[in-house]
Design an enzyme around this catalytic site. Structure first.
Site, PDB file in Angstrom:
ATOM      1  N   CYS A   1      -1.315   3.403  -4.875  1.00 21.70           N
ATOM      2  CA  CYS A   1      -2.517   2.654  -4.492  1.00 21.70           C
ATOM      3  C   CYS A   1      -3.603   3.680  -4.174  1.00 21.70           C
ATOM      4  O   CYS A   1      -3.531   4.818  -4.621  1.00 21.70           O
ATOM      5  CB  CYS A   1      -2.250   1.689  -3.330  1.00 21.70           C
ATOM      6  SG  CYS A   1      -1.940   2.504  -1.754  1.00 21.70           S
ATOM      7  N   ARG A   2      -4.595   3.298  -3.394  1.00 22.79           N
ATOM      8  CA  ARG A   2      -5.697   4.218  -3.111  1.00 22.79           C
ATOM      9  C   ARG A   2      -5.252   5.332  -2.174  1.00 22.79           C
ATOM     10  O   ARG A   2      -5.499   6.505  -2.430  1.00 22.79           O
ATOM     11  CB  ARG A   2      -6.885   3.454  -2.509  1.00 22.79           C
ATOM     12  CG  ARG A   2      -8.155   4.278  -2.434  1.00 22.79           C
ATOM     13  CD  ARG A   2      -9.287   3.489  -1.823  1.00 22.79           C
ATOM     14  NE  ARG A   2      -9.061   3.268  -0.407  1.00 22.79           N
ATOM     15  CZ  ARG A   2      -9.405   4.129   0.550  1.00 22.79           C
ATOM     16  NH1 ARG A   2      -9.992   5.266   0.252  1.00 22.79           N
ATOM     17  NH2 ARG A   2      -9.151   3.854   1.814  1.00 22.79           N
TER      18      ARG A   2
END
Length: 102
Positions: free
Chosen positions: A65-66
């Protein structure tokens, strides 16, 4: 609850093209539009509970993810379902490799 294994972005870069490794990006569409690791599968975190049935337990999954938090949650869920899974620590913020537009 079993501990989630972490893998560094540098290690992911080395193994991302191996046949038994599947990268899964759980970010939202607008985040992925800014760049995704080539050949990564995009399954939004909110969709993982519906989509995991399409995944093979013969593969190793690396969740992305980020920053590493949402992918950790996705890793926990998949591990509970019996999948071999690792979380990419630091997420795309730490990724130095190439990305492609989706």
């Amino acid at each position: 609850m079993a501990e989630i294994k972490e893998i560094s972005p540098e290690e992911v870069e080395k193994i991302k093209n191996e046949n038994n490794v599947v990268l899964v990006d759980v970010r939202e569409d607008d985040e992925v539009a800014q760049g995704i690791i080539e050949n990564a599968k995009h399954i939004k975190l909110g969709d993982i509970t519906q989509e995991y049935g399409n995944l093979s337990k013969d593969k190793e999954y690396i969740m992305i993810c980020r920053s590493g938090r949402r992918s950790y949650n996705a890793s926990e869920f998949l591990q509970e379902q019996g999948f071999n899974v690792k979380n990419m620590s630091g997420g795309m913020l730490e990724w130095k490799g190439e990305t492609i537009s989706k």
